[in-house]
Motif scaffolding. Sequence first.
Motif, PDB file in Angstrom:
ATOM      1  N   ASP A 235       0.843  -1.198   0.000  1.00  0.00           N
ATOM      2  CA  ASP A 235       0.000   0.000   0.000  1.00  0.00           C
ATOM      3  C   ASP A 235       0.875   1.245   0.000  1.00  0.00           C
ATOM      4  O   ASP A 235       1.590   1.507   0.975  1.00  0.00           O
ATOM      5  CB  ASP A 235      -0.894   0.003   1.238  1.00  0.00           C
ATOM      6  N   PRO A 236       0.864   2.024  -1.081  1.00  0.00           N
ATOM      7  CA  PRO A 236       1.716   3.218  -1.125  1.00  0.00           C
ATOM      8  C   PRO A 236       1.323   4.272  -0.093  1.00  0.00           C
ATOM      9  O   PRO A 236       2.152   5.055   0.338  1.00  0.00           O
ATOM     10  CB  PRO A 236       1.512   3.746  -2.551  1.00  0.00           C
ATOM     11  N   LEU A 237       0.045   4.283   0.322  1.00  0.00           N
ATOM     12  CA  LEU A 237      -0.386   5.278   1.309  1.00  0.00           C
ATOM     13  C   LEU A 237       0.296   5.067   2.662  1.00  0.00           C
ATOM     14  O   LEU A 237       0.494   6.013   3.419  1.00  0.00           O
ATOM     15  CB  LEU A 237      -1.902   5.210   1.485  1.00  0.00           C
ATOM     16  N   ARG A 238       0.655   3.825   2.947  1.00  0.00           N
ATOM     17  CA  ARG A 238       1.346   3.557   4.203  1.00  0.00           C
ATOM     18  C   ARG A 238       2.679   4.281   4.272  1.00  0.00           C
ATOM     19  O   ARG A 238       3.089   4.771   5.321  1.00  0.00           O
ATOM     20  CB  ARG A 238       1.562   2.055   4.358  1.00  0.00           C
TER      21      ARG A 238
ATOM     22  N   VAL B 136      -2.768   8.719  10.229  1.00  0.00           N
ATOM     23  CA  VAL B 136      -3.850   9.352   9.466  1.00  0.00           C
ATOM     24  C   VAL B 136      -5.109   8.498   9.574  1.00  0.00           C
ATOM     25  O   VAL B 136      -5.058   7.264   9.528  1.00  0.00           O
ATOM     26  CB  VAL B 136      -3.426   9.515   7.987  1.00  0.00           C
ATOM     27  N   SER B 137      -6.255   9.153   9.700  1.00  0.00           N
ATOM     28  CA  SER B 137      -7.526   8.446   9.845  1.00  0.00           C
ATOM     29  C   SER B 137      -7.899   7.713   8.566  1.00  0.00           C
ATOM     30  O   SER B 137      -7.419   8.033   7.469  1.00  0.00           O
ATOM     31  CB  SER B 137      -8.633   9.431  10.215  1.00  0.00           C
ATOM     32  N   GLU B 138      -8.798   6.729   8.716  1.00  0.00           N
ATOM     33  CA  GLU B 138      -9.239   5.937   7.569  1.00  0.00           C
ATOM     34  C   GLU B 138      -9.992   6.805   6.556  1.00  0.00           C
ATOM     35  O   GLU B 138      -9.887   6.593   5.342  1.00  0.00           O
ATOM     36  CB  GLU B 138     -10.128   4.798   8.058  1.00  0.00           C
ATOM     37  N   GLU B 139     -10.743   7.778   7.042  1.00  0.00           N
ATOM     38  CA  GLU B 139     -11.465   8.671   6.141  1.00  0.00           C
ATOM     39  C   GLU B 139     -10.506   9.472   5.265  1.00  0.00           C
ATOM     40  O   GLU B 139     -10.726   9.622   4.056  1.00  0.00           O
ATOM     41  CB  GLU B 139     -12.344   9.621   6.970  1.00  0.00           C
ATOM     42  N   THR B 140      -9.436   9.972   5.877  1.00  0.00           N
ATOM     43  CA  THR B 140      -8.429  10.716   5.110  1.00  0.00           C
ATOM     44  C   THR B 140      -7.731   9.805   4.115  1.00  0.00           C
ATOM     45  O   THR B 140      -7.423  10.213   2.979  1.00  0.00           O
ATOM     46  CB  THR B 140      -7.392  11.343   6.068  1.00  0.00           C
ATOM     47  N   ARG B 141      -7.505   8.559   4.515  1.00  0.00           N
ATOM     48  CA  ARG B 141      -6.874   7.600   3.606  1.00  0.00           C
ATOM     49  C   ARG B 141      -7.731   7.368   2.365  1.00  0.00           C
ATOM     50  O   ARG B 141      -7.223   7.352   1.232  1.00  0.00           O
ATOM     51  CB  ARG B 141      -6.633   6.266   4.314  1.00  0.00           C
ATOM     52  N   GLN B 142      -9.024   7.178   2.590  1.00  0.00           N
ATOM     53  CA  GLN B 142      -9.923   6.949   1.462  1.00  0.00           C
ATOM     54  C   GLN B 142      -9.992   8.170   0.551  1.00  0.00           C
ATOM     55  O   GLN B 142     -10.071   8.041  -0.682  1.00  0.00           O
ATOM     56  CB  GLN B 142     -11.318   6.589   1.974  1.00  0.00           C
TER      57      GLN B 142
ATOM     58  N   LEU C 110      -7.561  10.298   0.071  1.00  0.00           N
ATOM     59  CA  LEU C 110      -6.308  10.312  -0.691  1.00  0.00           C
ATOM     60  C   LEU C 110      -6.328   9.262  -1.798  1.00  0.00           C
ATOM     61  O   LEU C 110      -5.830   9.506  -2.895  1.00  0.00           O
ATOM     62  CB  LEU C 110      -5.124  10.064   0.242  1.00  0.00           C
ATOM     63  N   ARG C 111      -6.916   8.109  -1.510  1.00  0.00           N
ATOM     64  CA  ARG C 111      -7.005   7.068  -2.537  1.00  0.00           C
ATOM     65  C   ARG C 111      -7.858   7.531  -3.706  1.00  0.00           C
ATOM     66  O   ARG C 111      -7.551   7.234  -4.870  1.00  0.00           O
ATOM     67  CB  ARG C 111      -7.576   5.781  -1.941  1.00  0.00           C
ATOM     68  N   ASP C 112      -8.923   8.263  -3.401  1.00  0.00           N
ATOM     69  CA  ASP C 112      -9.763   8.805  -4.476  1.00  0.00           C
ATOM     70  C   ASP C 112      -8.999   9.844  -5.289  1.00  0.00           C
ATOM     71  O   ASP C 112      -9.094   9.871  -6.526  1.00  0.00           O
ATOM     72  CB  ASP C 112     -11.029   9.431  -3.888  1.00  0.00           C
ATOM     73  N   GLU C 113      -8.250  10.696  -4.604  1.00  0.00           N
ATOM     74  CA  GLU C 113      -7.478  11.735  -5.305  1.00  0.00           C
ATOM     75  C   GLU C 113      -6.392  11.119  -6.189  1.00  0.00           C
ATOM     76  O   GLU C 113      -6.113  11.626  -7.284  1.00  0.00           O
ATOM     77  CB  GLU C 113      -6.852  12.685  -4.288  1.00  0.00           C
ATOM     78  N   LEU C 114      -5.792  10.034  -5.711  1.00  0.00           N
ATOM     79  CA  LEU C 114      -4.735   9.378  -6.487  1.00  0.00           C
ATOM     80  C   LEU C 114      -5.293   8.416  -7.530  1.00  0.00           C
ATOM     81  O   LEU C 114      -4.528   7.866  -8.333  1.00  0.00           O
ATOM     82  CB  LEU C 114      -3.781   8.618  -5.553  1.00  0.00           C
ATOM     83  N   GLY C 115      -6.606   8.195  -7.506  1.00  0.00           N
ATOM     84  CA  GLY C 115      -7.211   7.282  -8.475  1.00  0.00           C
ATOM     85  C   GLY C 115      -6.992   5.819  -8.157  1.00  0.00           C
ATOM     86  O   GLY C 115      -7.159   4.958  -9.027  1.00  0.00           O
ATOM     87  N   LEU C 116      -6.646   5.498  -6.892  1.00  0.00           N
ATOM     88  CA  LEU C 116      -6.361   4.115  -6.521  1.00  0.00           C
ATOM     89  C   LEU C 116      -7.611   3.282  -6.333  1.00  0.00           C
ATOM     90  O   LEU C 116      -7.528   2.043  -6.272  1.00  0.00           O
ATOM     91  CB  LEU C 116      -5.523   4.089  -5.230  1.00  0.00           C
ATOM     92  N   ASN C 117      -8.752   3.913  -6.228  1.00  0.00           N
ATOM     93  CA  ASN C 117     -10.012   3.179  -6.061  1.00  0.00           C
ATOM     94  C   ASN C 117     -10.693   2.873  -7.393  1.00  0.00           C
ATOM     95  O   ASN C 117     -11.722   2.189  -7.412  1.00  0.00           O
ATOM     96  CB  ASN C 117     -10.979   3.966  -5.162  1.00  0.00           C
TER      97      ASN C 117
END
Length: 325
Positions: free
Chosen positions: A32-35, A42-48, A50-57
């Motif tokens: 997981d690159p976010l790690r 960082v909270s799970e909400e912030t992680r999600q 960031l994943r949306d911003e990076l297009g990982l989802n």
Amino acid sequence: MFAYLVKRVFQAIAVMFVISLISFAIQDNLGDPLRELVGQSVSEETRQQLRDELGLNDSFLVQYGRFAWNALHGDLGTSYFFKEPALTVILKKLPATLELVFGASFIIIGLSIPLGVYTAIRPRSVLTKVIMGLSIVGISVPVFLTAILMIFLFAVEMRWLPSYGRGEIVHLFGYWSTNYLSWDGFKHILMPSLALASIMLPLFIRLIRSEMMETLESEYVKYAYAKGIARKRIWFVHALKNTLLPVITVGGVQIGTMVAYTILTETVFQWPGMGFMFLEAVNRVDTPLIVAYLIVVGFIFVVTNTIVDLIYGLVNPTINLARMS
């Protein structure tokens, strides 16, 4: 020649498509690159978010389509760690790796041809037995062990050569800087080049020897002997030329392979090239940089193979390049 080049261009495009697809597909298995980007606090909400911003989802096809479109425009992504375009990071590291490969290639070519020819024309001499024995040892010993032994002997015990880094380099143009225009830089690149050359040098010596011995038994060589042509001319003009045909084919591919082998050499010598960068990118889960590295190395392989085939056709004009696949 033109028809062959057109065919190779289409083949290169197909190969690069497969390489990019495989390289992009394996990134999900690297971690997981976010790690690495934000840590554990960082909270799970912030992680999600960031994943949306990076297009990982997004789905795999959407992500790959976006990546392929950007790659066609020279954008292979942005490194998470360096905060720069991945291609820019690689281009900054590329000169160090290419100079290392060039130095190793120069050593391989400069030693393998005379040693291979000598062992072929003097198969029973003591020196030939020594060379062939050392070649077996060279093939058996892994490059990282050779590098460590060289550091122990030449850097620690004798203190002749530095053990890590590039030393003093001379900037030429763009991202290109060289070790070969300063004495300190030359001393720094000598051991890594020798260590990298140790992988292929025994193979080339044995290949040239076997091809040369087979060529010396051919009918046209026997005819040249019968005509009274000087032995040295037969060896180095008539026989060696045909000996080099398969060597060029195998050698071109193997020299391209050395770009991948530099990972171990650069790690041991702390050489700031693409191989060392790739290993650090894997540890940091810097997936854009990993994918970009694999694509660039694949591109180098494709270009190298094409150049080798062209050289093969120049050395042997009887080959119809248009029929080669």
